[in-house]
Design an enzyme around this catalytic site. Structure first.
Site, mmCIF file in Angstrom:
data_model
loop_
_atom_site.group_PDB
_atom_site.id
_atom_site.type_symbol
_atom_site.label_atom_id
_atom_site.label_comp_id
_atom_site.label_asym_id
_atom_site.label_seq_id
_atom_site.Cartn_x
_atom_site.Cartn_y
_atom_site.Cartn_z
ATOM 1 N N GLY A 134 0.800 -1.212 0.000
ATOM 2 C CA GLY A 134 0.000 0.000 0.000
ATOM 3 C C GLY A 134 0.833 1.262 0.000
ATOM 4 N N ILE A 135 1.898 1.301 0.825
ATOM 5 C CA ILE A 135 2.748 2.489 0.905
ATOM 6 C C ILE A 135 3.537 2.671 -0.386
ATOM 7 C CG2 ILE A 135 4.666 3.572 2.118
ATOM 8 C CD1 ILE A 135 3.728 1.978 4.627
ATOM 9 N N THR A 167 11.808 4.260 4.713
ATOM 10 C CA THR A 167 10.730 4.557 5.663
ATOM 11 C C THR A 167 10.113 3.266 6.192
ATOM 12 O OG1 THR A 167 9.127 4.729 3.848
ATOM 13 C CG2 THR A 167 10.159 6.778 4.590
ATOM 14 N N ALA A 168 10.809 2.150 6.010
ATOM 15 C CA ALA A 168 10.285 0.843 6.417
ATOM 16 C C ALA A 168 10.752 0.516 7.838
ATOM 17 C CB ALA A 168 10.711 -0.224 5.420
ATOM 18 N N ARG A 169 11.858 -0.188 7.949
ATOM 19 C CA ARG A 169 12.488 -0.479 9.233
ATOM 20 C C ARG A 169 14.006 -0.410 9.036
ATOM 21 N NH1 ARG A 169 8.295 0.533 11.187
ATOM 22 N NH2 ARG A 169 7.039 -0.691 12.664
ATOM 23 N N ASP A 188 14.045 7.660 7.709
ATOM 24 C CA ASP A 188 13.072 7.951 8.760
ATOM 25 C C ASP A 188 13.098 6.865 9.832
ATOM 26 O OD1 ASP A 188 10.980 9.549 9.879
ATOM 27 O OD2 ASP A 188 9.503 8.091 9.176
ATOM 28 N N GLU A 191 16.502 2.429 17.185
ATOM 29 C CA GLU A 191 15.789 3.631 17.630
ATOM 30 C C GLU A 191 15.520 3.576 19.138
ATOM 31 O OE1 GLU A 191 12.250 4.336 15.334
ATOM 32 O OE2 GLU A 191 13.265 3.872 13.449
ATOM 33 N N HIS A 247 11.763 9.182 12.775
ATOM 34 C CA HIS A 247 10.588 8.317 12.599
ATOM 35 C C HIS A 247 9.300 9.144 12.617
ATOM 36 C CE1 HIS A 247 9.351 3.836 12.988
ATOM 37 N NE2 HIS A 247 8.501 4.508 12.231
#
Length: 339
Positions: free
Chosen positions: A172-173, A250-252, A276, A281, A299
């Site tokens: 979707g992203i 922007t995933a992991r 991101d 983290e 993030h």
């Protein structure tokens, strides 16, 4: 409400959808707020006669990990031992903080909120793509430091139009990002485990990660974090990319070999990276800060009230549907085979 109603547990932050929660569960379940300061207190509360006794479903937000830790084998086993908890409605597209395989073994279903994050995360990726190619974040730093644009070299920057964006994972992203960049237009290629039936005709499928890397000016990552995706983009994949290319994530954080990425920045093989997410983290590798051309966000993918409300409502609705129908929506892929 009657004490004979089922009980659901709000585990972690519920910020925007308090009224929606009341409406969704009115006459259906009692809402209990998880107030445990630590894991021992939480586990004690699950026991017979404890403050969470009788819970049948859980709304979970990652912020709960600050107090009780991730939903690992110990917590999943404790939930299973209650004999009542059958559904965990996770707020978020990524669910690597939940041991879903243990949930499957123990008969507990897990849902996530995939579609609710698509637009916010895709627009974050779009910002990173544009800023890396045009050096906008570096330019802002220069202005704030009083040097205007004297430190910048237009020879390091590129227009967005006509560049090739490689999307690793056209869910979707990734699909939303594809539509956003097509407006410039960028050339869009992608690789996923399977060809996407939703891919538009202008979005070309390539057969391997390495081929995707070879053809891309910008590689944008949109795969979930699983054992098989740790360091999915490593030394070989990065070196297959064109000299001066860009990686956006922007995933992991762990889907990239961070050390290999930093080496490629240091020797100039990569022009910049837009990140991101990070492997550990909220800690960020200080070496990434040594490259002013990098675009680094803390993030921020879904950090806006519209997306967060949508995510909260979707997770709560999945839990409501489980209570009402015996089955919620958005079951994570690892558990769909149980249906």
């Amino acid at each position: 409400m009657s004490s004979r109603q089922p009980r659901i547990l709000i585990c972690g932050n519920l910020v925007w959808a308090h009224e929606e929660a009341k409406q969704l569960f009115n006459g259906l379940a009692d809402i209990v707020i998880m107030d445990s300061p630590n894991r021992p207190d939480f586990l004690a509360g699950l026991k017979t006669g404890g403050k969470y006794d009788g819970i049948v479903g859980i709304y979970r937000h990652n912020t709960s990990a600050d107090r009780i830790g991730v939903f690992d084998e110990e917590i999943i086993d404790a939930l299973a031992e209650t004999g009542t908890v059958k559904w965990i409605a996770h707020n978020g597209a990524g669910y690597d903080q939940i041991n879903v395989f243990r949930c499957a073994e123990k008969g507990i279903s897990v849902s996530n909120t995939p579609g609710a994050v698509d637009d916010a995360t895709a627009t974050t990726a779009l910002y990173l793509v544009i800023s890396c190619l045009r050096n906008y974040a570096w330019a802002e730093q220069s202005l704030r430091q009083g040097t205007f644009k004297s430190v910048l070299n237009p020879g390091r920057a590129h227009d967005v139009t006509g560049r090739t964006l490689g999307i690793l994972g056209l869910g979707g992203i990734g699909l939303r990002l594809a539509h956003l960049v097509h407006a410039f237009p960028m050339r869009v290629i992608y690789h996923s485990r399977n060809k996407s039936a939703n891919a538009p005709e202008w979005c070309k499928y390539v057969d391997s990660v390495e081929e995707l890397c070879r053809e891309s000016d910008v590689l944008s990552l949109h795969v979930p974090l699983r054992d098989e995706t740790v360091h999915l983009v490593g030394e070989n994949e990065i070196r297959a990319m064109k000299k001066g290319s860009v990686i956006v994530n922007t995933a992991r954080g762990k889907v990239i070999d961070e050390e290999a990425m930093i080496r490629a920045l240091a020797d100039g093989h990569l022009s910049s990276v837009g990140l991101d997410v990070y492997p550990n983290e909220p800690l960020v590798n200080p070496r990434l800060l040594e490259f002013p051309q990098n675009v680094l966000l803390p993030h921020m993918g879904t950090e806006n009230q519209d997306s967060q409300r949508h995510m909260e409502v979707r997770a709560l609705t999945n839990l409501r549907d489980f209570l009402r129908n015996g089955q919620g929506n958005d079951l994570v892929p690892e558990l769909r085979s149980r249906l």
